[in-house]
Design an enzyme around this catalytic site. Structure first.
Site, mmCIF file in Angstrom:
data_model
loop_
_atom_site.group_PDB
_atom_site.id
_atom_site.type_symbol
_atom_site.label_atom_id
_atom_site.label_comp_id
_atom_site.label_asym_id
_atom_site.label_seq_id
_atom_site.Cartn_x
_atom_site.Cartn_y
_atom_site.Cartn_z
ATOM 1 N N SER A 38 -29.760 -34.598 -5.481
ATOM 2 C CA SER A 38 -30.947 -34.094 -6.155
ATOM 3 C C SER A 38 -32.217 -34.714 -5.560
ATOM 4 O O SER A 38 -32.469 -34.583 -4.366
ATOM 5 C CB SER A 38 -30.824 -34.356 -7.654
ATOM 6 O OG SER A 38 -31.712 -33.546 -8.391
ATOM 7 N N ASP A 186 -26.766 -28.386 -9.278
ATOM 8 C CA ASP A 186 -27.136 -29.796 -9.114
ATOM 9 C C ASP A 186 -25.932 -30.706 -8.881
ATOM 10 O O ASP A 186 -24.982 -30.724 -9.657
ATOM 11 C CB ASP A 186 -27.875 -30.242 -10.392
ATOM 12 C CG ASP A 186 -28.641 -31.536 -10.200
ATOM 13 O OD1 ASP A 186 -28.155 -32.418 -9.472
ATOM 14 O OD2 ASP A 186 -29.724 -31.664 -10.791
#
Length: 298
Positions: A38, A186
């Site tokens: 991320s 994610d």
């Protein structure tokens, strides 16, 4: 000294990484292989393509997070459209604006695909919800019939940053299974701090000097989660899901190789940080890294 580096996810808390990098540069450290999840993937990529800590701070400081909220056009009323898009598109925002920004800043340093980087020098974590597994990019792309060297680095980082329901998932079409789509989101869902990437298989030791940068206190200082209602139960469930896998590898042997930056008063999604808050995060990262290096030996 040449080391490997691992950067944890943490949204806007990543400003603390800038301070950490300032200290590393001042001490003469250079990164060879890098990995991240991320926001940590963004920082790792920016370092790998040649941005300095000051340049990274400038990029992040000037960044307009609101511009990443690229909604799809609709004739429906705004509130209704939001929920319709979430239901059918699986996210409020497309994520194209984020990828376009990443593409721009990477290409400014001459990098578009993984083929523009030394092989194995940048690895990014994402989550394949369709197949229920963790992805290491670009390594795992071959399993989908995709040529890793031709895959855009910006697209891989976008995958790692695709917060579920906030951004639409990124699709990969598996050529080996008739072109079925996998929905990628994610990487923090499965490994927010991929320290394990640079270990030798089942033997828990580093292949070369490596330092991890985490946005939490040391393990012994993390308080137990208080659960007294459905909301706190959900929060504890999510935090356990995103951290339990990684904590398995950050034991007493490897904790000494991690810079723990205890960002406690800022949330990952606090997009409206003041200049004072940003500066505090930078100073915290700088101080914690300086303290770490005083005691670190490989």
């Amino acid at each position: 000294m040449i080391v490997d580096g691992v950067f944890a996810g943490g949204g806007v808390k990543a400003f603390a990484f800038v301070g950490a990098l300032q200290t590393m540069e001042k001490r003469g450290f250079q990164f060879d292989r890098l990995a991240g999840t991320s926001a940590g993937a963004i920082v790792a990529a920016l370092i790998k393509v040649g941005y300095t800590s000051d340049e990274i701070f400038k990029l992040l400081d000037e960044l307009d997070i609101e511009s990443f909220k690229d909604e799809r056009m609709s004739i429906l009323p705004f509130t209704i459209a939001k929920w319709v898009h979430m239901y059918y598109r699986l996210g409020l925002y497309k994520g194209n604006a984020l990828e376009a920004w990443l593409k721009k800043v990477l290409e400014a340093k001459g990098v578009r695909t993984f083929g523009d980087l030394p092989r194995g020098s940048l690895r990014i974590i994402a989550s394949d919800l369709s197949k229920g597994k963790l992805l290491v990019l670009p390594d795992d792309l071959e399993k989908y019939g995709v040529i890793p060297d031709k895959f855009p680095v910006a697209r891989a980082i976008r995958m790692s940053c695709s917060i579920p329901f906030f951004f639409e998932p990124v699709k990969i079409y598996d050529r080996g299974s008739g072109g079925k789509a996998s929905y990628i989101v994610d990487g923090g869902l499965l490994s927010n701090f991929p320290l394990w990437l640079f270990m030798d298989g089942n033997v828990k030791r580093w292949k070369r000097p490596a330092i991890g940068f985490h946005l939490k206190p040391q393990l012994s200082e993390i308080p137990p989660k208080k659960i007294n209602n459905a909301v706190t139960l959900y929060r504890a469930l999510f935090e356990t899901m995103t951290s339990a896998h990684d904590l398995k590898y950050v034991d007493a042997d490897h904790e000494k190789n991690v810079v723990f930056i205890p960002v406690l008063d800022v949330k990952a999604t606090d997009f409206e940080l003041s200049e004072e808050q940003k500066e505090k995060l930078v100073i915290l990262g700088k101080e914690e890294t300086s303290h770490f290096l005083k005691n670190w030996s490989y």
